[in-house]
Design a protein around this motif. Structure first.
Motif, PDB file in Angstrom:
ATOM      1  N   ILE A 242      -2.274   1.794 -10.286  1.00 52.70           N
ATOM      2  CA  ILE A 242      -1.539   0.562  -9.968  1.00 52.70           C
ATOM      3  C   ILE A 242      -0.126   0.883  -9.497  1.00 52.70           C
ATOM      4  N   LEU A 243       0.545   1.787 -10.207  1.00 50.40           N
ATOM      5  CA  LEU A 243       1.910   2.160  -9.817  1.00 50.40           C
ATOM      6  C   LEU A 243       1.933   2.819  -8.443  1.00 50.40           C
ATOM      7  N   GLY A 244       1.027   3.767  -8.235  1.00 49.40           N
ATOM      8  CA  GLY A 244       0.966   4.423  -6.933  1.00 49.40           C
ATOM      9  C   GLY A 244       0.647   3.449  -5.818  1.00 49.40           C
ATOM     10  N   GLY A 245      -0.277   2.524  -6.077  1.00 51.49           N
ATOM     11  CA  GLY A 245      -0.611   1.511  -5.080  1.00 51.49           C
ATOM     12  C   GLY A 245       0.560   0.591  -4.786  1.00 51.49           C
ATOM     13  N   ALA A 246       1.300   0.212  -5.826  1.00 51.07           N
ATOM     14  CA  ALA A 246       2.465  -0.661  -5.627  1.00 51.07           C
ATOM     15  C   ALA A 246       3.517   0.019  -4.753  1.00 51.07           C
ATOM     16  N   MET A 247       3.738   1.309  -4.985  1.00 55.65           N
ATOM     17  CA  MET A 247       4.695   2.042  -4.153  1.00 55.65           C
ATOM     18  C   MET A 247       4.210   2.114  -2.702  1.00 55.65           C
ATOM     19  N   ALA A 248       2.904   2.261  -2.513  1.00 55.73           N
ATOM     20  CA  ALA A 248       2.349   2.255  -1.155  1.00 55.73           C
ATOM     21  C   ALA A 248       2.559   0.884  -0.510  1.00 55.73           C
ATOM     22  N   GLY A 249       2.489  -0.195  -1.308  1.00 59.91           N
ATOM     23  CA  GLY A 249       2.744  -1.531  -0.783  1.00 59.91           C
ATOM     24  C   GLY A 249       4.178  -1.702  -0.320  1.00 59.91           C
ATOM     25  N   VAL A 250       5.122  -1.158  -1.094  1.00 63.36           N
ATOM     26  CA  VAL A 250       6.526  -1.194  -0.675  1.00 63.36           C
ATOM     27  C   VAL A 250       6.691  -0.414   0.630  1.00 63.36           C
ATOM     28  N   ALA A 251       6.069   0.760   0.691  1.00 67.80           N
ATOM     29  CA  ALA A 251       6.136   1.570   1.909  1.00 67.80           C
ATOM     30  C   ALA A 251       5.533   0.815   3.090  1.00 67.80           C
ATOM     31  N   ALA A 252       4.482   0.040   2.847  1.00 67.66           N
ATOM     32  CA  ALA A 252       3.844  -0.723   3.922  1.00 67.66           C
ATOM     33  C   ALA A 252       4.801  -1.749   4.503  1.00 67.66           C
ATOM     34  N   LEU A 253       5.526  -2.454   3.632  1.00 64.86           N
ATOM     35  CA  LEU A 253       6.497  -3.427   4.142  1.00 64.86           C
ATOM     36  C   LEU A 253       7.603  -2.728   4.929  1.00 64.86           C
ATOM     37  N   LEU A 254       8.147  -1.648   4.367  1.00 66.98           N
ATOM     38  CA  LEU A 254       9.230  -0.940   5.054  1.00 66.98           C
ATOM     39  C   LEU A 254       8.756  -0.358   6.383  1.00 66.98           C
ATOM     40  N   TYR A 255       7.517   0.127   6.415  1.00 65.35           N
ATOM     41  CA  TYR A 255       6.960   0.662   7.663  1.00 65.35           C
ATOM     42  C   TYR A 255       6.883  -0.434   8.725  1.00 65.35           C
ATOM     43  N   THR A 256       6.380  -1.613   8.350  1.00 64.33           N
ATOM     44  CA  THR A 256       6.258  -2.703   9.321  1.00 64.33           C
ATOM     45  C   THR A 256       7.631  -3.218   9.744  1.00 64.33           C
ATOM     46  N   MET A 257       8.607  -3.166   8.838  1.00 63.31           N
ATOM     47  CA  MET A 257       9.964  -3.551   9.207  1.00 63.31           C
ATOM     48  C   MET A 257      10.531  -2.599  10.257  1.00 63.31           C
ATOM     49  N   GLN A 258      10.196  -1.332  10.124  1.00 66.29           N
ATOM     50  CA  GLN A 258      10.728  -0.319  11.032  1.00 66.29           C
ATOM     51  C   GLN A 258       9.985  -0.291  12.366  1.00 66.29           C
ATOM     52  N   PHE A 259       8.648  -0.419  12.326  1.00 63.13           N
ATOM     53  CA  PHE A 259       7.846  -0.208  13.536  1.00 63.13           C
ATOM     54  C   PHE A 259       7.192  -1.481  14.064  1.00 63.13           C
ATOM     55  N   ASP A 260       7.257  -2.570  13.308  1.00 61.66           N
ATOM     56  CA  ASP A 260       6.878  -3.891  13.818  1.00 61.66           C
ATOM     57  C   ASP A 260       5.425  -3.990  14.273  1.00 61.66           C
ATOM     58  N   GLY A 261       4.511  -3.323  13.561  1.00 58.64           N
ATOM     59  CA  GLY A 261       3.108  -3.431  13.923  1.00 58.64           C
ATOM     60  C   GLY A 261       2.229  -2.607  13.019  1.00 58.64           C
ATOM     61  N   THR A 262       0.923  -2.833  13.103  1.00 58.47           N
ATOM     62  CA  THR A 262      -0.019  -2.060  12.309  1.00 58.47           C
ATOM     63  C   THR A 262      -1.359  -2.020  13.033  1.00 58.47           C
ATOM     64  N   LYS A 263      -2.266  -1.169  12.571  1.00 59.92           N
ATOM     65  CA  LYS A 263      -3.632  -1.109  13.070  1.00 59.92           C
ATOM     66  C   LYS A 263      -4.523  -0.565  11.965  1.00 59.92           C
ATOM     67  N   PHE A 264      -5.819  -0.565  12.208  1.00 64.41           N
ATOM     68  CA  PHE A 264      -6.743  -0.297  11.105  1.00 64.41           C
ATOM     69  C   PHE A 264      -6.681   1.155  10.619  1.00 64.41           C
ATOM     70  N   ASP A 265      -6.266   2.074  11.469  1.00 67.78           N
ATOM     71  CA  ASP A 265      -6.193   3.469  11.062  1.00 67.78           C
ATOM     72  C   ASP A 265      -4.752   3.957  10.931  1.00 67.78           C
ATOM     73  N   VAL A 266      -3.837   3.009  10.692  1.00 62.28           N
ATOM     74  CA  VAL A 266      -2.427   3.363  10.600  1.00 62.28           C
ATOM     75  C   VAL A 266      -2.156   4.310   9.428  1.00 62.28           C
ATOM     76  N   GLY A 267      -3.001   4.250   8.396  1.00 61.56           N
ATOM     77  CA  GLY A 267      -2.753   5.055   7.213  1.00 61.56           C
ATOM     78  C   GLY A 267      -3.106   6.518   7.356  1.00 61.56           C
ATOM     79  N   PHE A 268      -3.896   6.880   8.370  1.00 62.01           N
ATOM     80  CA  PHE A 268      -4.389   8.259   8.441  1.00 62.01           C
ATOM     81  C   PHE A 268      -3.248   9.265   8.582  1.00 62.01           C
ATOM     82  N   ILE A 269      -2.459   9.110   9.641  1.00 59.39           N
ATOM     83  CA  ILE A 269      -1.406  10.100   9.883  1.00 59.39           C
ATOM     84  C   ILE A 269      -0.313   9.985   8.832  1.00 59.39           C
ATOM     85  N   ILE A 270      -0.011   8.748   8.393  1.00 63.10           N
ATOM     86  CA  ILE A 270       0.988   8.568   7.333  1.00 63.10           C
ATOM     87  C   ILE A 270       0.518   9.239   6.049  1.00 63.10           C
ATOM     88  N   GLY A 271      -0.779   9.105   5.749  1.00 64.70           N
ATOM     89  CA  GLY A 271      -1.319   9.723   4.547  1.00 64.70           C
ATOM     90  C   GLY A 271      -1.248  11.236   4.596  1.00 64.70           C
TER      91      GLY A 271
END
Length: 341
Positions: A242-271
């Motif tokens: 849960i904690l690790g997932g929550a931190m990934a959720g924060v990262a998701a918001l910050l990522y979208t704030m920075q890059f203004d978009g997403t796609k279905f495989d956006v997590g691969f290279i970030i991961g």
């Protein structure tokens, strides 16, 4: 024949002028990118530190968070030019939604995929294969769902998130918070960097100072003794995901704030980058994830400036190999169970 050989570029052209002309600016860009890597790396570090498991599905946990942000902004009708109070409320709702979505996804993965394996005392290789399988399953499920809603190429092209998520009018004119002759720092870079750092230090404080955090460290250090002392391992495993997932959720918001978009495989290279950051800093060490992420981000930006963007990934992994050759446990190298406040 000789002419053809002469036309081959075997060594990238090094452009020192590009780097030295704006080192402060490139460093700020690298720290901003690295902060996102570090937040995602916390999920790998937490799970590995407690369970000795590389959760490769964590990249898709991050991806779910980015789509939660998109869904929330779409549902509330967010648009560029909305008043400041609405921007703040919408961003907070997106943050909460992304954290809940990512944490929930991580918990489902743990309950459905990993818990049955623990009960059967499966070997580590089976856990690793299962983690890769979970990653592919989540990736393909989202790909098929997005195909229904968006058609071909079902999210391969980045889906834009409403521009207000950038909140560029929150601080400073034209998004510039600090502007000097040496460096320009935008409000978005400040929000992304300090938002990530605050969340990482909050998690570090929780693990090292709270009662539940002591349980996490106890299980990480000696699971059998922790069980004898009354620590519920199953709950600790759930808490870690849960904690690790929550931190990934924060990262998701910050990522979208920075890059203004997403796609279905956006997590691969970030991961992949986040896992690299975790190993670089010392996997199993929360502060190592922060250090590894920031260092990786800066090195990538420097490499992109010196050569071109295609060399960013190569340089990042060369750095990882060099560090591990000198210090196999990573830069900090302590396990979660032995980490001290």
């Amino acid at each position: 024949m000789i002419g053809a050989l002469d036309s081959l570029v075997l060594v990238p052209m090094v452009n020192w002028d590009n780097l030295f002309s704006d080192i402060p600016g490139h460093t700020v860009d690298g720290l901003t990118r690295g902060a996102i890597y570090a937040l995602v790396a916390l999920g790998y570090t937490l799970v590995y530190g407690v369970m000795r498991l590389i959760n490769f599905a964590h990249s898709e946990v991050f991806m779910v968070g980015t789509w939660a942000v998109l869904g929330i902004y779409t549902a509330i009708g967010a648009a560029e030019g909305d008043p400041l109070w609405f921007v703040i409320i919408a961003t907070l709702l997106a943050l909460i939604g992304a954290m809940l979505a990512s944490a929930g996804t991580a918990l489902v993965v743990e309950r459905v995929a990993y818990k049955p394996l623990r009960k059967k005392n499966a070997p580590p290789l089976i856990f690793l294969i299962t983690a890769i399988g979970c990653s592919l399953v989540l990736l393909e499920i989202f790909g098929q769902v997005l195909k229904v809603f968006f058609g071909e190429p079902f999210g391969r092209k980045p889906i834009s998130i409403p521009s207000l998520v950038k909140t560029r009018q929150l601080i400073g004119p034209n998004g510039a918070l600090i502007q000097t002759d040496v460096v320009t720092i935008t409000n978005m870079q400040v929000i992304v960097f300090f938002g990530a750092v605050v969340m990482m230090f909050a998690l570090d404080f929780f693990v090292n100072r709270s009662r539940l955090g002591r349980g996490v460290r106890a299980v990480a250090q000696d699971p059998e003794t922790a069980a004898l002392m009354g620590v519920n391992q199953d709950r600790i495993f759930m808490l870690v995901f849960i904690l690790g997932g929550a931190m990934a959720g924060v990262a998701a918001l910050l990522y979208t704030m920075q890059f203004d978009g997403t796609k279905f495989d956006v997590g691969f290279i970030i991961g992949v980058k986040a896992f690299t950051a975790a190993v670089l800093g010392g996997i199993g060490n929360l502060r190592g994830a922060l250090l590894g992420g920031l260092l990786l981000g800066v090195v990538e930006v420097y490499a992109s400036t010196l050569f071109d963007s295609s060399w960013a990934d190569v340089t990042a992994f060369i750095l990882l190999v060099l560090v591990l050759m000198v210090r196999p446990t990573g830069i900090l190298g302590e396990s979660l169970g032995k980490a001290r406040a």
